[in-house]
Design an enzyme around this catalytic site. Structure first.
Site, short mmCIF file in Angstrom:
data_model
loop_
_atom_site.label_atom_id
_atom_site.label_comp_id
_atom_site.label_asym_id
_atom_site.label_seq_id
_atom_site.Cartn_x
_atom_site.Cartn_y
_atom_site.Cartn_z
N ASP A 1 -90.73 -76.92 -98.55
CA ASP A 1 -89.75 -75.85 -98.57
C ASP A 1 -89.32 -75.70 -100.05
O ASP A 1 -89.21 -76.69 -100.77
CB ASP A 1 -88.61 -76.37 -97.70
CG ASP A 1 -87.46 -75.45 -97.53
OD1 ASP A 1 -87.15 -75.17 -96.37
OD2 ASP A 1 -86.85 -75.07 -98.53
N LYS B 1 -89.93 -66.31 -91.94
CA LYS B 1 -90.70 -66.93 -90.85
C LYS B 1 -91.70 -65.89 -90.33
O LYS B 1 -91.52 -65.31 -89.26
CB LYS B 1 -89.72 -67.37 -89.76
CG LYS B 1 -90.30 -68.34 -88.78
CD LYS B 1 -89.21 -68.88 -87.89
CE LYS B 1 -89.77 -69.56 -86.68
NZ LYS B 1 -88.73 -70.10 -85.82
N GLY C 1 -86.30 -76.01 -90.45
CA GLY C 1 -86.95 -75.58 -89.21
C GLY C 1 -87.94 -74.44 -89.42
O GLY C 1 -88.94 -74.35 -88.69
N THR D 1 -85.84 -81.60 -93.05
CA THR D 1 -84.84 -81.94 -94.07
C THR D 1 -83.51 -81.23 -93.85
O THR D 1 -82.64 -81.28 -94.70
CB THR D 1 -85.37 -81.57 -95.47
OG1 THR D 1 -85.65 -80.17 -95.46
CG2 THR D 1 -86.61 -82.35 -95.83
N THR D 2 -83.39 -80.49 -92.75
CA THR D 2 -82.09 -79.90 -92.41
C THR D 2 -81.56 -80.62 -91.16
O THR D 2 -82.35 -81.21 -90.41
CB THR D 2 -82.19 -78.39 -92.09
OG1 THR D 2 -83.11 -78.22 -90.99
CG2 THR D 2 -82.67 -77.59 -93.28
N LYS E 1 -92.75 -76.91 -80.01
CA LYS E 1 -93.05 -75.50 -80.26
C LYS E 1 -93.20 -75.15 -81.74
O LYS E 1 -92.51 -75.71 -82.58
CB LYS E 1 -91.94 -74.64 -79.65
CG LYS E 1 -91.91 -74.74 -78.15
CD LYS E 1 -91.11 -73.66 -77.51
CE LYS E 1 -89.65 -73.98 -77.42
NZ LYS E 1 -88.95 -73.15 -76.44
N THR F 1 -77.90 -83.16 -99.16
CA THR F 1 -77.90 -82.10 -100.18
C THR F 1 -77.71 -80.71 -99.57
O THR F 1 -77.73 -79.71 -100.28
CB THR F 1 -79.25 -82.12 -100.94
OG1 THR F 1 -80.31 -82.09 -99.98
CG2 THR F 1 -79.40 -83.37 -101.79
N GLU G 1 -76.28 -76.63 -82.86
CA GLU G 1 -77.26 -77.13 -81.87
C GLU G 1 -76.77 -78.44 -81.24
O GLU G 1 -77.01 -78.69 -80.06
CB GLU G 1 -78.64 -77.36 -82.51
CG GLU G 1 -79.40 -76.09 -82.88
CD GLU G 1 -80.12 -75.43 -81.69
OE1 GLU G 1 -79.91 -75.83 -80.53
OE2 GLU G 1 -80.88 -74.48 -81.96
N1 LIG Z 1 -89.64 -75.41 -82.90
C1 LIG Z 1 -88.47 -75.48 -82.32
O1 LIG Z 1 -88.36 -75.82 -81.16
C2 LIG Z 1 -87.24 -75.17 -83.09
C3 LIG Z 1 -86.04 -75.79 -82.75
C4 LIG Z 1 -84.91 -75.47 -83.49
C5 LIG Z 1 -85.00 -74.54 -84.50
N2 LIG Z 1 -86.19 -73.96 -84.78
C6 LIG Z 1 -86.28 -72.95 -85.83
O2 LIG Z 1 -85.77 -73.47 -87.03
C7 LIG Z 1 -85.24 -72.40 -87.80
C8 LIG Z 1 -83.89 -72.82 -88.34
O3 LIG Z 1 -84.05 -74.01 -89.04
P1 LIG Z 1 -83.13 -74.41 -90.28
O4 LIG Z 1 -81.73 -74.20 -89.92
O5 LIG Z 1 -83.58 -75.72 -90.73
O6 LIG Z 1 -83.47 -73.22 -91.32
P2 LIG Z 1 -84.35 -73.18 -92.65
O7 LIG Z 1 -85.65 -73.83 -92.47
O8 LIG Z 1 -84.34 -71.75 -93.06
O9 LIG Z 1 -83.50 -74.06 -93.68
C9 LIG Z 1 -82.23 -73.61 -94.08
C10 LIG Z 1 -82.11 -73.57 -95.60
O10 LIG Z 1 -81.92 -74.90 -96.07
C11 LIG Z 1 -82.82 -75.15 -97.17
N3 LIG Z 1 -83.05 -76.60 -97.16
C12 LIG Z 1 -83.92 -77.31 -96.42
N4 LIG Z 1 -83.74 -78.62 -96.61
C13 LIG Z 1 -82.74 -78.76 -97.51
C14 LIG Z 1 -82.08 -79.87 -98.09
N5 LIG Z 1 -82.38 -81.14 -97.76
N6 LIG Z 1 -81.08 -79.64 -98.98
C15 LIG Z 1 -80.71 -78.37 -99.28
N7 LIG Z 1 -81.29 -77.27 -98.75
C16 LIG Z 1 -82.29 -77.47 -97.87
C17 LIG Z 1 -83.99 -74.25 -96.88
O11 LIG Z 1 -84.70 -73.95 -98.06
C18 LIG Z 1 -83.31 -73.02 -96.32
O12 LIG Z 1 -82.87 -72.19 -97.36
C19 LIG Z 1 -85.19 -71.20 -86.89
O13 LIG Z 1 -86.26 -70.34 -87.25
C20 LIG Z 1 -85.43 -71.75 -85.52
O14 LIG Z 1 -86.11 -70.87 -84.67
C21 LIG Z 1 -87.30 -74.25 -84.10
ZN LIG Z 2 -82.20 -73.40 -81.24
#
Ligand SMILES: NC(=O)c1ccc[n+]([C@@H]2O[C@H](COP(=O)([O-])OP(=O)(O)OC[C@H]3O[C@@H](n4cnc5c(N)ncnc54)[C@H](O)[C@@H]3O)[C@@H](O)[C@H]2O)c1
Ligand SMILES: [Zn+2]
Length: 409
Positions: free
Chosen positions: A51, A85, A115, A139-140, A152, A182, A194
């Site tokens: 990422d 995405k 994610g 990492t989130t 999925k 971070t 969640e």
């Molecule tokens: N496959 C599944 O079953 C499943 C389950 C839950 C969520 N999701 C998907 O995940 C997505 C949401 O995930 P998200 O909230 O992680 O969003 P994301 O992946 O967009 O991450 C959020 C932001 O945090 C940044 N980031 C990542 N790691 C970081 C870190 N350690 N420090 C600072 N910044 C960081 C990323 O660059 C991004 O800008 C949605 O698209 C959702 O549909 C999928």
């Molecule tokens: Zn969800």
């Protein structure tokens, strides 16, 4: 005269995958990051997808890790955020896998990020050579407690969330909870959305932790820097209980052959709002609002006690999440959202409603009037998150649960 012959194939695909929690993941002394899922030796170059933000923060350490451990890797950086995405982003991964000659089993790619990149890379891996293993490093917070357990993958398509995707869990997911330290507070809150969902559907203890420590968890980014009487601080408790709850629920219905899923709580009305409001709303923020909307529906039906509804809204506020958004207050949008979800559930509502925090039931007869009236409550909460929700619920005329009649399909 017609004549038919039939061959019936019957095969069962068993799948085992691991979610491993570890510390100091990017320390070369920790072998987990480079380890192949089945323990065999790597014999080629592996793709590491990062990422963009992860690359900025941890890129140097990640590169040093692979250099020091003599793992041959190539890199690709992708942008996080739901507006990235996309199918095109997924194809970029497939192209890179082709370029470096990733084979079928021996060189599984590694994806390190939120994610979004997890879902994008997972989909590419599931399509490349009809499916190769991969390793996931979320990492989130949201990625660690929710996506980490999921089978999925997917991308958004034609304005619809995850419209294209596959079921393809990676054999290994690695979690290091220090990596989320971070994250900006807003991303932590989104992840807690969640966790709240999981708490509401099956875990009162988790709910009580969120209720008590919601603001603290955000401030501390779940790093438990304070001292706690128990064995685990609230941050670890949230991560562990959310993962365990999710694992327990998914295990019994991993391929979603059963469409009644309590883990879909918070995901009934939110998808359309989320896509329409992009990039204004994060996933967990929309999920939390959907949790409140569904709780309002349950309370107005007389299923969920009003005091529990009040506690839920107070907890959402405590975490610093908004309980509503003008789109949740817009009845036509909510009705459209439900109609779309009904299509996703093969013509059924199968909406999870709460009977109390931690206990649920499915309903299939939500009426247009109930949705409209609950939207009325949400419209007020969107303007004032601290409005007295129980009073609001009482002030909108109560609709009896009319089985079938006028149900909002
Ligand atoms: N496959 C599944 O079953 C499943 C389950 C839950 C969520 N999701 C998907 O995940 C997505 C949401 O995930 P998200 O909230 O992680 O969003 P994301 O992946 O967009 O991450 C959020 C932001 O945090 C940044 N980031 C990542 N790691 C970081 C870190 N350690 N420090 C600072 N910044 C960081 C990323 O660059 C991004 O800008 C949605 O698209 C959702 O549909 C999928
Ligand atoms: Zn969800």
């Amino acid at each position: 005269m017609s004549c038919s012959t039939q061959w019936t194939m019957n095969a069962v695909k068993e799948f085992t995958y691991e979610i491993v929690e570890t510390t100091d993941l990017f320390d070369p002394a920790n072998p987990e990051l480079g380890r192949l899922p089945d323990g065999r030796a790597c014999h080629g170059t592996r793709l590491v997808v990062m990422d963009e933000t992860v690359e900025k923060i941890f890129g140097e350490r990640i590169r040093a890790y692979f250099e020091r451990t003599n793992v041959s890797v190539e890199y690709l950086t992708l942008q996080g955020g739901d507006d990235h995405k996309t199918f095109d982003q997924m194809l970029r991964v497939a192209s890179r896998l082709t370029e470096i000659g990733t084979d079928r089993v021996g060189t599984p790619p590694i994806v390190i990020g939120g994610g979004v990149v997890q879902d994008v890379v997972g989909m590419a891996a599931s399509l490349y050579r009809r499916g190769i293993p991969y390793v996931r490093v979320p990492t989130t917070l949201l990625g660690q407690i929710d996506g980490s357990v999921s089978a999925k993958t997917g991308v958004n398509y034609e304005g619809c969330r995850n419209r294209l995707g596959t079921f393809a869990p990676p054999p290994r997911t690695l979690i290091d909870s220090s990596l989320i330290a971070t994250l900006p507070p807003r991303q932590i809150r989104s992840g807690l959305g969640e966790a709240l969902k999981m708490a509401l559907i099956k875990d009162r203890t988790l709910f009580e932790v969120l209720e008590r420590y919601g603001d603290h968890l955000v401030r501390d980014r779940l790093q438990d820097s304070g001292t706690y009487a128990g064995d685990e601080g609230p941050g670890q408790t949230v991560i562990h209980r959310a993962i365990s709850g999710m694992a327990e629920e998914l295990q019994k219905n991993l391929w979603e052959t059963e469409l009644r899923r309590i883990v879909d709580y918070g995901h009934t009305f939110s998808p359309i709002v989320e896509m329409s409001a992009l990039p204004e709303l994060y996933h967990g923020e929309a999920v939390a609002m959907d949790c409140v909307f569904s709780a309002v529906l349950a309370a107005r039906r007389g299923l969920l006690p009003m005091e529990e509804l009040e506690r839920i809204v107070a907890t959402v506020n405590r975490i610093g999440l908004a309980p509503s958004h003008p789109m949740f207050g817009d009845a036509p949008t909510m009705l459209r959202a439900l109609a779309d979800t009904v299509r996703h559930r093969d013509g059924h509502q199968f909406v999870t409603l709460l009977e109390r925090v931690g206990e649920t039931r499915f309903v299939d007869d939500l009426s247009e009037r109930e949705i409209t009236e609950a939207a009325g409550v949400m419209a007020v909460l969107a303007r004032d998150p601290y409005a007295p929700v129980a009073e609001l619920c009482g002030s909108v005329r109560r609709t009896p649960a009319l089985a079938g009649a006028g149900s909002a399909r």
